[in-house]
Design an enzyme around this catalytic site. Structure first.
Site, mmCIF file in Angstrom:
data_model
loop_
_atom_site.group_PDB
_atom_site.id
_atom_site.type_symbol
_atom_site.label_atom_id
_atom_site.label_comp_id
_atom_site.label_asym_id
_atom_site.label_seq_id
_atom_site.Cartn_x
_atom_site.Cartn_y
_atom_site.Cartn_z
ATOM 1 N N ASP A 230 -2.310 15.709 17.293
ATOM 2 C CA ASP A 230 -2.144 14.952 18.539
ATOM 3 C C ASP A 230 -2.586 13.523 18.229
ATOM 4 O O ASP A 230 -3.257 13.274 17.221
ATOM 5 C CB ASP A 230 -2.865 15.569 19.749
ATOM 6 N N GLU B 59 -2.460 20.734 13.711
ATOM 7 C CA GLU B 59 -2.965 20.489 15.084
ATOM 8 C C GLU B 59 -2.729 19.052 15.529
ATOM 9 O O GLU B 59 -3.564 18.477 16.237
ATOM 10 C CB GLU B 59 -4.478 20.782 15.161
ATOM 11 N N GLU C 32 -12.876 24.131 9.185
ATOM 12 C CA GLU C 32 -13.870 23.054 9.317
ATOM 13 C C GLU C 32 -15.157 23.351 8.559
ATOM 14 O O GLU C 32 -16.261 23.260 9.105
ATOM 15 C CB GLU C 32 -14.137 22.766 10.802
ATOM 16 N N HIS D 142 -5.808 15.303 14.115
ATOM 17 C CA HIS D 142 -6.186 14.792 15.441
ATOM 18 C C HIS D 142 -6.379 13.279 15.302
ATOM 19 O O HIS D 142 -7.474 12.807 15.009
ATOM 20 C CB HIS D 142 -7.447 15.491 15.947
ATOM 21 N N ASN E 242 -8.496 25.026 6.714
ATOM 22 C CA ASN E 242 -8.015 24.063 7.707
ATOM 23 C C ASN E 242 -9.154 23.103 8.060
ATOM 24 O O ASN E 242 -10.308 23.523 8.160
ATOM 25 C CB ASN E 242 -7.598 24.865 8.959
HETATM 26 O O1 G3I Z 1 -12.690 30.175 28.923
HETATM 27 C C1 G3I Z 1 -13.710 29.376 29.519
HETATM 28 C C2 G3I Z 1 -13.747 29.569 31.013
HETATM 29 O O2 G3I Z 1 -14.081 30.895 31.285
HETATM 30 C C3 G3I Z 1 -14.757 28.602 31.604
HETATM 31 O O3 G3I Z 1 -14.752 28.698 32.986
HETATM 32 C C4 G3I Z 1 -14.440 27.166 31.204
HETATM 33 C C5 G3I Z 1 -15.466 26.171 31.714
HETATM 34 O O4 G3I Z 1 -15.702 25.145 30.787
HETATM 35 O O5 G3I Z 1 -14.418 27.091 29.806
HETATM 36 C C6 G3I Z 1 -13.443 27.935 29.208
HETATM 37 O O6 G3I Z 1 -13.546 27.791 27.832
HETATM 38 C C7 G3I Z 1 -13.053 26.582 27.284
HETATM 39 C C8 G3I Z 1 -11.977 26.939 26.267
HETATM 40 O O7 G3I Z 1 -11.543 25.777 25.602
HETATM 41 C C9 G3I Z 1 -10.772 27.614 26.906
HETATM 42 O O8 G3I Z 1 -10.168 26.763 27.825
HETATM 43 C C10 G3I Z 1 -14.195 25.858 26.599
HETATM 44 O O9 G3I Z 1 -15.116 25.387 27.579
HETATM 45 C C11 G3I Z 1 -13.680 24.701 25.803
HETATM 46 O O10 G3I Z 1 -14.755 24.159 25.020
HETATM 47 C C12 G3I Z 1 -12.581 25.163 24.872
HETATM 48 O O11 G3I Z 1 -12.100 24.035 24.170
HETATM 49 C C13 G3I Z 1 -11.316 24.306 23.026
HETATM 50 C C14 G3I Z 1 -12.005 23.758 21.789
HETATM 51 O O12 G3I Z 1 -11.184 23.977 20.661
HETATM 52 C C15 G3I Z 1 -13.360 24.414 21.600
HETATM 53 O O13 G3I Z 1 -13.850 24.337 20.327
HETATM 54 C C16 G3I Z 1 -9.970 23.627 23.207
HETATM 55 O O14 G3I Z 1 -9.257 24.259 24.278
HETATM 56 C C17 G3I Z 1 -9.155 23.709 21.922
HETATM 57 O O15 G3I Z 1 -8.025 22.868 22.026
HETATM 58 C C18 G3I Z 1 -9.987 23.228 20.738
HETATM 59 O O16 G3I Z 1 -9.228 23.386 19.572
HETATM 60 C C19 G3I Z 1 -9.823 22.954 18.341
HETATM 61 C C20 G3I Z 1 -9.288 23.851 17.245
HETATM 62 O O17 G3I Z 1 -9.534 25.208 17.561
HETATM 63 C C21 G3I Z 1 -9.919 23.495 15.898
HETATM 64 N N1 G3I Z 1 -9.733 22.095 15.579
HETATM 65 C C22 G3I Z 1 -10.140 21.154 16.640
HETATM 66 C C23 G3I Z 1 -9.468 21.504 17.970
HETATM 67 C C24 G3I Z 1 -9.827 20.502 19.046
HETATM 68 O O18 G3I Z 1 -11.193 20.535 19.325
#
Ligand code: G3I
Length: 317
Positions: free
Chosen positions: A237, A235, A130, A207, A171
């Site tokens: 969806d 990725e 990104e 996405h 990516n």
């Molecule tokens: O691990 C913490 C946990 O300790 C905490 O209690 C909880 C409370 O919010 O958060 C947890 O972290 C979260 C993490 O996912 C793991 O579940 C974050 O808040 C959350 O923001 C994070 O979201 C991820 C996101 O990237 C963040 O940038 C998504 O799961 C993930 O699917 C998403 O993936 C991205 C790709 O890497 C790049 N392209 C876009 C794609 C979708 O946004």
């Protein structure tokens, strides 16, 4: 009928999914579908900087190793995601001086990519993720602000040094169709390769959302393929405004089908990774209020029309 991976293998492509470590450890249905249907895995979060190096030079590979072990057990290839990104990167990185930041990047890449370099399961890395704004200029991230454009080429060179055999990818999202952002990415890939920077592969996140229309992804992937790089859908969806309806599910199914068909039609397209597989575990509702149902199994692990669409597209070739 046969699982998705059987048909994908017959086509010489992968069909993959992103996996989250918590359901992988705790849910049998999640584990069984992940093992049975897919022949490629991406860690949804476990290989990112905040997971692997939350404090300077203190590395934690527990989640990453969990994903790797699962893939090894199930004969799946792994795509590493991601080495250099502006999200999910700890504050300590963001506040470094330019000299310190460049060496932190080099150390991180060397340790993370280096850990799996000799493992034949790990085939590829998202080296940078990104790096563009929507208008095609380089994203004004802390990486860019501190290091300038050179951080991108440096990241690829460090990754090549750490894992000479992995395919090294750039990516991004909203680059599926031909537009200002994808054209900027095209020009950057062409320029880097002309400078012998080791860029092997381009990832189109995909996405998508049914309310925004379907991008001309085959035409766009083909122009990148014609540069001699591997292309892949990294990725996908396909979200919708909730609630679901059979009409929306049918539209979503055509999007999945058309993306798979585009990859089958482009010989340098190595495969398609879905960003999860069950609506029970999807980033979409947390990010887009009122949207969801973006994946190919519902929240009870029942197959949706989108599953059948992916299956039939792979089976038909
Ligand atoms: O691990 C913490 C946990 O300790 C905490 O209690 C909880 C409370 O919010 O958060 C947890 O972290 C979260 C993490 O996912 C793991 O579940 C974050 O808040 C959350 O923001 C994070 O979201 C991820 C996101 O990237 C963040 O940038 C998504 O799961 C993930 O699917 C998403 O993936 C991205 C790709 O890497 C790049 N392209 C876009 C794609 C979708 O946004």
């Amino acid at each position: 009928s046969s699982p998705l991976r059987v048909h994908a293998e017959a086509q010489g492509k992968f069909i993959g999914t992103a996996l989250a470590t918590s359901p992988l450890a705790n849910e049998t249905a999640y584990r069984n579908i992940a093992a049975t249907e897919f022949n490629q895995i991406t860690a949804e979060n476990a290989m990112k900087w905040d997971a692997t190096e939350s404090s300077p030079n203190q590395f934690n590979f527990s989640g990453a190793d969990q994903i790797m072990a699962f893939a090894e057990q199930n004969g799946q290839q792994v795509h590493g995601h991601t080495l250099v990104w502006h999200n999910q990167t700890p504050n300590w990185v963001q506040s470094l001086s330019a000299t310190e930041m460049r060496s932190a990047m080099q150390n991180h890449i060397s340790r993370v990519a280096g850990r799996y370099a000799s493992n034949p399961v790990l085939k590829s890395w998202d080296v940078v993720n990104e790096v563009f704004e929507e208008n095609g200029s380089l994203r004004n991230s802390f990486w860019y602000q501190r290091l300038g454009e050179s951080y991108i080429a440096d990241a690829f060179r460090y990754a090549k040094a750490a894992d000479p055999d992995a395919k090294l990818c750039i990516n991004d999202y909203n680059v599926e169709g031909v537009n200002a952002k994808s054209t900027a990415m095209y020009n950057l890939v062409r320029t880097l390769r002309a400078q012998n920077v080791p860029v092997d592969c381009v990832g189109f996140q995909s996405h998508l959302a049914i309310q925004y229309g379907f991008p001309n992804i085959q035409e766009n992937m083909q122009r990148f393929a014609d540069l001699g790089v591997e292309v892949r859908v990294t990725e996908i969806d396909v979200r919708m405004q909730m609630p679901r309806s059979s009409a929306k599910d049918a539209t979503q199914a055509t999007y999945y089908s058309n993306v798979v068909k585009a990859c089958l039609a482009v010989s340098r397209c190595s495969g398609v990774t879905i960003w999860g597989f069950t609506d029970k575990h999807s980033w979409v509702p947390d990010t887009f209020s009122g949207e969801g149902a973006a994946l190919i199994y519902d929240e009870n692990y029942a197959k949706k029309a989108s599953y059948t669409a992916v299956h039939d597209a792979l089976a038909a070739g």
